[in-house]
Design a protein around this motif. Structure first.
Motif, PDB file in Angstrom:
ATOM      1  N   UNK A 240       0.868  -1.317  -0.202  1.00  0.00           N
ATOM      2  CA  UNK A 240      -0.001  -0.170   0.037  1.00  0.00           C
ATOM      3  C   UNK A 240       0.791   1.482  -0.110  1.00  0.00           C
ATOM      4  N   UNK A 241       2.131   1.085   0.172  1.00  0.00           N
ATOM      5  CA  UNK A 241       2.824   2.512  -0.131  1.00  0.00           C
ATOM      6  C   UNK A 241       4.075   2.296  -1.004  1.00  0.00           C
ATOM      7  N   UNK A 242       4.498   1.498  -1.541  1.00  0.00           N
ATOM      8  CA  UNK A 242       5.624   1.452  -2.300  1.00  0.00           C
ATOM      9  C   UNK A 242       5.222   2.273  -3.644  1.00  0.00           C
ATOM     10  N   UNK A 243       6.327   3.247  -4.062  1.00  0.00           N
ATOM     11  CA  UNK A 243       6.037   3.909  -5.185  1.00  0.00           C
ATOM     12  C   UNK A 243       6.360   2.937  -6.504  1.00  0.00           C
ATOM     13  N   UNK A 244       5.576   3.172  -7.460  1.00  0.00           N
ATOM     14  CA  UNK A 244       5.687   2.398  -8.669  1.00  0.00           C
ATOM     15  C   UNK A 244       6.162   3.165  -9.871  1.00  0.00           C
TER      16      UNK A 244
ATOM     17  N   UNK B 291       8.163   8.022 -14.144  1.00  0.00           N
ATOM     18  CA  UNK B 291       8.345   8.953 -12.928  1.00  0.00           C
ATOM     19  C   UNK B 291       9.807   8.845 -12.020  1.00  0.00           C
ATOM     20  N   UNK B 292      10.123   9.696 -11.177  1.00  0.00           N
ATOM     21  CA  UNK B 292      11.126   9.623 -10.196  1.00  0.00           C
ATOM     22  C   UNK B 292      10.323   9.447  -9.096  1.00  0.00           C
ATOM     23  N   UNK B 293      10.745   8.117  -8.331  1.00  0.00           N
ATOM     24  CA  UNK B 293      10.016   7.580  -7.132  1.00  0.00           C
ATOM     25  C   UNK B 293      10.175   8.848  -6.119  1.00  0.00           C
TER      26      UNK B 293
ATOM     27  N   UNK C 219       4.231  12.738  -8.329  1.00  0.00           N
ATOM     28  CA  UNK C 219       3.178  12.552  -7.868  1.00  0.00           C
ATOM     29  C   UNK C 219       2.653  11.633  -8.985  1.00  0.00           C
ATOM     30  N   UNK C 220       2.398  10.058  -8.510  1.00  0.00           N
ATOM     31  CA  UNK C 220       2.230   9.237  -9.444  1.00  0.00           C
ATOM     32  C   UNK C 220       0.720   9.044  -9.854  1.00  0.00           C
TER      33      UNK C 220
ATOM     34  N   UNK D 118      12.317  11.628 -18.137  1.00  0.00           N
ATOM     35  CA  UNK D 118      13.092  11.713 -17.261  1.00  0.00           C
ATOM     36  C   UNK D 118      14.229  12.786 -17.201  1.00  0.00           C
ATOM     37  N   UNK D 119      14.858  13.396 -16.541  1.00  0.00           N
ATOM     38  CA  UNK D 119      15.957  14.542 -16.648  1.00  0.00           C
ATOM     39  C   UNK D 119      16.691  14.030 -17.526  1.00  0.00           C
TER      40      UNK D 119
END
Ligand code: WTA
Length: 648
Positions: free
Chosen positions: A399-403, A419-421, A425-426, A435-436
């Motif tokens: 419920x919390x890991x960035x994807x 995204x950059x984790x 904001x996913x 990405x940069x």
């Protein structure tokens, strides 16, 4: 209403990729990449110029620099005092394991490089690698890189026929293979396919030597003077090897991928830029912290994801990673989660098709394991639908890991849009932003960039990037035509449809050309059509990718039988012998992944007046939709014939 997910302050604080990267890359594009190259890679000779784009679309990155990719992935970690760090936790399908530290890996790679040299491989020679997911696959690739001999890895699921074409196109003089591989608990042969690929009949094979890893211990045919056992040749070699530095633009590998024609394209990548961008993205997108993370990318080494995110990126960064040989349901459907639990995997990178399969198997399976070590999740290969994204976050990511939903291609070599984790904001379902260091736009039919939300266009890349392909092996013109002519020479045409949402996020919408994406694998309609037509019963074939709940797309073929075959076959329905035979024929010509899910025998195909097959209409049939506009057909009754024929 869509819900987005901001990173937690704790995650952001420790993240490798911070918001200021975007500004740095924006204000000084070349300076940004030069800094990445110097920070992440060890150069034997520093480069003089960051980018030479004067001969566009043929790029040179880090001009004048010299380095050895294998030294960067192995030796320098040992030299830095990290020889005891585990590089690879190998988990065989049958439960056998091996732990390989960086010091071990250094010895293994040195021995393999010495062996290849003894067998006459020198700088510039091509080596084909046709291996299962065993540590020797990584070792073989790094040994080739060490010698400056470009490798051409061919996925172990490809057929002898496909292997033959790839060996011939790259003119490979040596093949590294195994006796066989384990698949769902059973050994299946590999060496036999190499034999068939070499003794192909129509031309003389360039292959002089076949080096065979012993894995399944099944009997194999042996050609004296050509075939050698890996353990007999490699194990006796000295454990050190003096590596030479190569030019930044020295070819590192060729990897074949499907295009819009029947002939696979040999995408080729060079050393300095590729290594820089794979290392950079693995650090900032996967947020790899090599001292503490256990990283696991579930791809096969035969695909670009395995090249960039099992071998080169993570090893350049000194990662500890899991290498798993087998399938997710062997011996049980909890195998992946058992591996995560056992090794305390903290970063998991997999494919949406796998996630959809896990969803189907049920929440109770991952729930049996301790997955609390996972802190970053990633996906690649195809769009991930928001439901699968949420399931992944909830049931795998606690419920919390960035994807990180990462968009890229064999051609781009490394992650481009993601995204950059610790920053982004996913938004589930969207790969979001370049990405940069990377620039992308969406163009309309006229080639004009636009930003309006929800309008569908074509994704293009607007600046060269370090890990970009340097061409198609042996075919400069095809490189220019395929990627740099659709919208003019300033735009790299990716072949993907895309749109923006109201927040400026990019949503990838799948291929706009005749390439299908089945379980994240690229397949060409033309290649499968020509495989079908090479069957004696088939007069004509048309292939489409139809939506499929689990695999994303599925191969659906429409075939017209030859007169004699039509007379002989009593039955041509789905389960008939003939249809089964045609499916197996495709597996033999290309590989089991290309087998059509459905073959429909029809008496006509819908064609325009100029004779082009209208796949759009066949797709309507394959997806059980009402058939669209038929007015441009040469014979507008064809669709009725097809549909009434199918209902019988
Ligand atoms: C598709 C795999 C949507 C896309 C690394 C691309 C994706 C093709 C994504 C390249 C994603 C890959 N979202 N679509 N995150 N990642 N694709 O060469 O159509 O095997 O052009 O490289 O996969 O496939 P390839």
């Amino acid at each position: 209403m869509s819900q987005s997910y901001a990173p937690s302050p704790e995650f952001t604080e420790q993240a490798n990729g911070q918001a200021d990267l975007y500004e740095q890359a924006e204000s000084d594009f070349e300076g940004f990449w030069a800094a990445q190259a110097r920070e992440r890679i060890t150069w034997s000779k520093d480069f003089e110029e960051t980018l030479d784009w004067s001969d566009a679309p043929f790029a040179k990155w880090f001009v004048g620099g010299e380095l050895n990719a294998s030294v960067n992935c192995v030796d320098r970690h040992v030299d830095a005092g990290n020889g005891d760090r585990v590089a690879i936790h190998f988990e065989g399908e049958g439960g056998d394991t091996r732990t390989i530290t960086y010091a071990d890996l250094q010895k293994l790679v040195a021995q393999a490089a010495n062996a290849l040299e003894e067998l006459g491989v020198s700088t510039g020679d091509r080596v084909a690698i046709y291996l299962p997911m065993v540590p020797e696959a990584v070792v073989a690739m790094l040994a080739c890189a060490r010698l400056g001999a470009p490798h051409s890895v061919v996925f172990g699921g490809f057929s002898a026929e496909a292997l033959h074409t790839r060996i011939a196109d790259a003119d490979a003089k040596l093949v590294i293979t195994a006796d066989g591989q384990f698949r769902r608990g059973k050994p299946s042969p590999l060496k036999a396919a190499v034999d068939a690929a070499i003794d192909h009949g129509d031309d003389e094979s360039p292959v002089q030597t076949v080096l065979v890893v012993r894995r399944t211990e099944e009997d194999v045919r042996w050609v004296e003077g050509r075939d050698l056992w890996w353990h007999e040749v490699v194990d006796k070699q000295p454990e050190t090897h003096e590596a030479q530095a190569f030019d930044s633009e020295h070819p590192l590998f060729i990897l074949y991928t499907s295009g819009t024609t029947g002939k696979p394209k040999g995408i080729f990548h060079t050393t300095g830029g590729y290594l820089t961008q794979t290392a950079y993205t693995n650090a900032v997108v996967h947020d790899l912290h090599p001292e503490s993370d256990v990283y696991w990318c579930t791809a096969d080494i035969g695909w670009v994801t395995g090249h960039s995110y099992i071998v080169y990126g993570p090893l350049a960064n000194g990662a500890t990673q899991v290498l798993y040989e087998g399938t997710p349901d062997t011996p049980h459907k909890g195998r992946f989660w058992e591996i995560v639990d056992t090794y305390d995997v903290s970063i998991l990178y997999t494919a949406p098709t796998a996630i959809r399969t896990f969803m189907k198997w049920g929440d109770d399976i991952p729930a049996k394991y301790d997955l609390s070590s996972l802190r970053v999740l990633g996906t690649v290969g195809e769009p991930i639908n928001p439901e699968a994204w949420r399931w992944y976050r909830e049931h795998i990511g606690g419920g919390s890991a960035p994807i990180v939903d990462t968009w890229w291609q064999t051609e781009t070599g490394a992650i481009m849009i993601s995204p950059l984790p610790g920053v982004t904001e996913l938004e589930p379902g969207s790969a979001q932003k370049p990405i940069p260091g990377i620039s992308a736009e969406i163009l309309d039919d006229e080639g004009k960039p636009f930003t309006e939300p929800d309008k569908v266009g074509y994704l293009v890349l607007t600046k060269p990037w370090p890990s970009m392909l340097r061409g198609i092996w042996g075919d400069e013109q095809r490189y220019k035509d395929t990627y740099w002519s659709r919208f003019g020479p300033e735009y790299y045409f990716a072949g993907d449809g895309a749109k923006y949402d109201g927040e400026g996020n990019i949503w990838l919408l799948g291929r706009v050309d005749d390439v299908m994406n089945v379980s994240g694998h690229r397949l060409s309609t033309a290649e499968i059509e020509s495989a079908l037509v090479s069957h004696e019963a088939v007069a004509e074939a048309a292939v489409v990718g139809a939506n499929d709940e689990t695999t994303g797309q599925a191969v659906v073929a429409f075939v017209i039988l030859r007169e004699e075959a039509r007379e002989q076959a009593d039955e041509v329905g789905e389960g008939s012998d003939l249809v089964q035979e045609m499916r197996n024929h495709v597996a033999k010509e290309i590989g089991p992944i290309a087998k059509p899910r459905t073959i429909m025998v029809v008496s006509e195909l819908p064609k325009t007046r100029s004779g082009k097959i209208m796949r759009r209409l066949l797709k309507d049939v394959a997806e059980n939709r009402e058939v669209g506009d038929v007015t441009t057909l040469a014979d507008s009754s064809v669709m009725e014939q097809i549909q009434s024929g199918l209902q019988k």
